[in-house]
Scaffold this motif. Structure first.
Motif, PDB file in Angstrom:
ATOM      1  N   PHE A 288     -11.159   4.278  -6.990  1.00 32.50           N
ATOM      2  CA  PHE A 288      -9.971   5.127  -7.081  1.00 32.50           C
ATOM      3  C   PHE A 288     -10.128   6.249  -6.068  1.00 32.50           C
ATOM      4  O   PHE A 288     -11.207   6.831  -5.925  1.00 32.50           O
ATOM      5  CB  PHE A 288      -9.836   5.718  -8.493  1.00 32.50           C
ATOM      6  N   HIS A 289      -9.061   6.525  -5.359  1.00 34.71           N
ATOM      7  CA  HIS A 289      -9.154   7.596  -4.365  1.00 34.71           C
ATOM      8  C   HIS A 289      -7.791   8.190  -4.088  1.00 34.71           C
ATOM      9  O   HIS A 289      -6.755   7.585  -4.350  1.00 34.71           O
ATOM     10  CB  HIS A 289      -9.801   7.088  -3.075  1.00 34.71           C
ATOM     11  N   ASN A 290      -7.826   9.366  -3.518  1.00 36.09           N
ATOM     12  CA  ASN A 290      -6.595  10.052  -3.138  1.00 36.09           C
ATOM     13  C   ASN A 290      -6.275   9.786  -1.668  1.00 36.09           C
ATOM     14  O   ASN A 290      -5.128   9.610  -1.318  1.00 36.09           O
ATOM     15  CB  ASN A 290      -6.751  11.557  -3.327  1.00 36.09           C
ATOM     16  N   ASP A 295      -1.189   8.476   4.730  1.00 35.96           N
ATOM     17  CA  ASP A 295      -0.276   7.568   4.038  1.00 35.96           C
ATOM     18  C   ASP A 295      -0.779   6.156   4.277  1.00 35.96           C
ATOM     19  O   ASP A 295      -1.104   5.799   5.418  1.00 35.96           O
ATOM     20  CB  ASP A 295       1.152   7.700   4.589  1.00 35.96           C
ATOM     21  N   GLU A 296      -0.844   5.350   3.235  1.00 39.18           N
ATOM     22  CA  GLU A 296      -1.449   4.018   3.346  1.00 39.18           C
ATOM     23  C   GLU A 296      -0.409   2.924   3.154  1.00 39.18           C
ATOM     24  O   GLU A 296       0.351   2.948   2.191  1.00 39.18           O
ATOM     25  CB  GLU A 296      -2.532   3.840   2.278  1.00 39.18           C
ATOM     26  N   VAL A 297      -0.437   1.962   4.065  1.00 36.91           N
ATOM     27  CA  VAL A 297       0.485   0.822   4.031  1.00 36.91           C
ATOM     28  C   VAL A 297      -0.358  -0.449   4.020  1.00 36.91           C
ATOM     29  O   VAL A 297      -1.303  -0.575   4.799  1.00 36.91           O
ATOM     30  CB  VAL A 297       1.384   0.812   5.284  1.00 36.91           C
ATOM     31  N   THR A 324      -3.478   9.603  -6.950  1.00 33.26           N
ATOM     32  CA  THR A 324      -4.636   8.710  -6.947  1.00 33.26           C
ATOM     33  C   THR A 324      -4.186   7.269  -7.058  1.00 33.26           C
ATOM     34  O   THR A 324      -3.315   6.959  -7.871  1.00 33.26           O
ATOM     35  CB  THR A 324      -5.555   9.052  -8.137  1.00 33.26           C
ATOM     36  N   HIS A 325      -4.732   6.410  -6.236  1.00 31.32           N
ATOM     37  CA  HIS A 325      -4.469   4.988  -6.415  1.00 31.32           C
ATOM     38  C   HIS A 325      -5.789   4.232  -6.495  1.00 31.32           C
ATOM     39  O   HIS A 325      -6.857   4.761  -6.208  1.00 31.32           O
ATOM     40  CB  HIS A 325      -3.541   4.434  -5.332  1.00 31.32           C
ATOM     41  N   GLY A 326      -5.657   2.967  -6.932  1.00 36.70           N
ATOM     42  CA  GLY A 326      -6.863   2.169  -7.123  1.00 36.70           C
ATOM     43  C   GLY A 326      -6.472   0.833  -7.703  1.00 36.70           C
ATOM     44  O   GLY A 326      -5.291   0.483  -7.723  1.00 36.70           O
TER      45      GLY A 326
HETATM   46 FE   LIG Z   1      -6.273   3.585  -0.393  1.00 39.33          FE
END
Ligand SMILES: [Fe+2]
Length: 378
Positions: A288-290, A295-297, A324-326
């Motif tokens: 999990f990270h911020n 910006d992530e695609v 946070t995504h993961g």
């Molecule tokens: Fe990521």
């Protein structure tokens, strides 16, 4: 980013591990907050619940998913392909081409990268002919004149390095031949098919994109008429099957090790099949990270997307920085034990240092329920 004098704090509180992404306290989920992607100072938190356990997510910021495969606009010119996401440094389009391009194209705005998601055929350009197939990156230096003649319908993810150049990442202590040997890059050939293409009679139009606007220059002959060339600048083809990804059996490496091309204020990375970590204490899924600065695609090309539930080939996810995504719940069950020996996925990641805008074409094929996909255990 070693040249920055980061604010010199270092700490550790409560129950924690010492090594990032390994030997986490039992029953905890690790979350990383970090500077400059995964290259600056970072902190690792240990949570009793997955940090994606929201029950409501309101306002303009949210994770988004777009089913680009459902965009069915066939466009004879790449400049008619709808823009999906973009900012001042990178422009992402998704292009479907069912028949040979009637005109030539030139991008005067920047270097162009084409990722062939589906189909194949021939690229004709100033430098000659180059056959292409699904899984290819085609690098077209700014100013190159080119056209595609697909042998079957093609779907292409277009990534423009606006007003800038594509370069390769610094492979550092891996050495210059790791991940892919530069000898794997293929360049066009002035072969018989290219010469036959030169001799086709009739007018040829060139669609030039400059500052986002298209101008048409028409010749009474085919301007791809060079009889030879020399130099150290040329289009190149690299298939994702040529990649030999970096992995560690004891440490879940950050996605930056999968960087394939470097633009200005963005990078293009490729996830290719690789063995899972085998060390019992090592994390086997993305942490999990911020990633608060990027910006992530992610564009899902082929295979079984191991960290995502309900994602199919031809889809794109967009995780703007700020939350946070993961891994999704189903993938998270395999956080420390994986049934399979290796990943089986090909995906293209674009990490942009500046915020990306979402265009209407993307919004038209959006899965509005994606934001809820973390709270439905698989
Ligand atoms: Fe990521």
């Amino acid at each position: 980013m070693a040249d920055r004098n980061w604010i010199p704090v270092r700490g550790a509180q409560g129950t924690h591990s010492r090594q990032a992404h390994a030997d986490m306290p039992a029953g905890t989920y690790e979350r990383e907050i970090s500077k400059e992607g995964f290259f600056g100072p970072a902190a690792f938190f240990h949570h009793p619940r997955p940090p994606t356990g929201w029950i409501r997510f309101e306002g303009p910021l949210r994770p988004r998913a777009f089913n680009l495969a459902a965009l069915n606009e066939d466009a004879p010119s790449p400049w008619d392909a709808p823009r999906i996401l973009g900012n001042a440094h990178v422009e992402i389009r998704f292009w479907k081409l069912e028949a040979p391009m009637p005109a030539l194209a030139r991008n005067a705005d920047g270097d162009q990268l084409l990722f062939v998601h589906r189909g194949g055929g021939d690229l004709f350009c100033d430098y000659g002919r180059l056959a292409f197939e699904a899984g290819d990156y085609l690098y077209l230096p700014r100013g190159t004149l080119w056209r595609l003649r697909p042998s079957e319908g093609v779907s292409i993810l277009m990534i423009e390095a606006t007003n800038a150049h594509y370069t390769l990442p610094d492979k550092g202590m891996l050495g210059p031949h790791a991940v892919f040997d530069p000898a794997m890059l293929e360049t066009p050939a002035m072969d018989a098919a290219f010469r036959a293409h030169q001799d086709e009679p009739g007018e040829v139009a060139v669609h030039i994109k400059k500052r986002g606007l298209v101008s048409t220059v028409t010749y009474p002959y085919n301007p791809l008429d060079a009889v030879g060339w020399h130099g150290d600048l040329a289009p190149a083809r690299l298939n994702v099957s040529a990649l030999r990804p970096v992995s560690s059996h004891r440490y879940h490496l950050p996605p930056s090790v999968h960087t394939t091309f470097v633009g200005e204020r963005f990078v293009v990375c490729t996830f290719a099949p690789r063995p899972f970590e085998t060390d019992p204490g090592a994390l086997k899924v993305p942490f999990f990270h911020n990633n608060d600065d990027y910006d992530e695609v992610l564009f899902y090309h082929a295979g079984d997307f191991f960290s995502r539930d309900n994602i199919d080939a031809g889809m794109m996810t967009f995780h703007p920085s700020g939350f946070t995504h993961g891994p999704h719940p189903k993938a998270l069950k395999n956080m420390l034990v994986q049934a399979k020996p290796s990943t089986d996925e090909y995906a293209v990641m674009i990490d942009a240092r500046d915020p990306l805008d979402v265009d209407a074409a993307a919004a038209s094929v959006e899965n509005a329920r994606y934001v809820d996909s973390w709270n439905t255990p698989g």
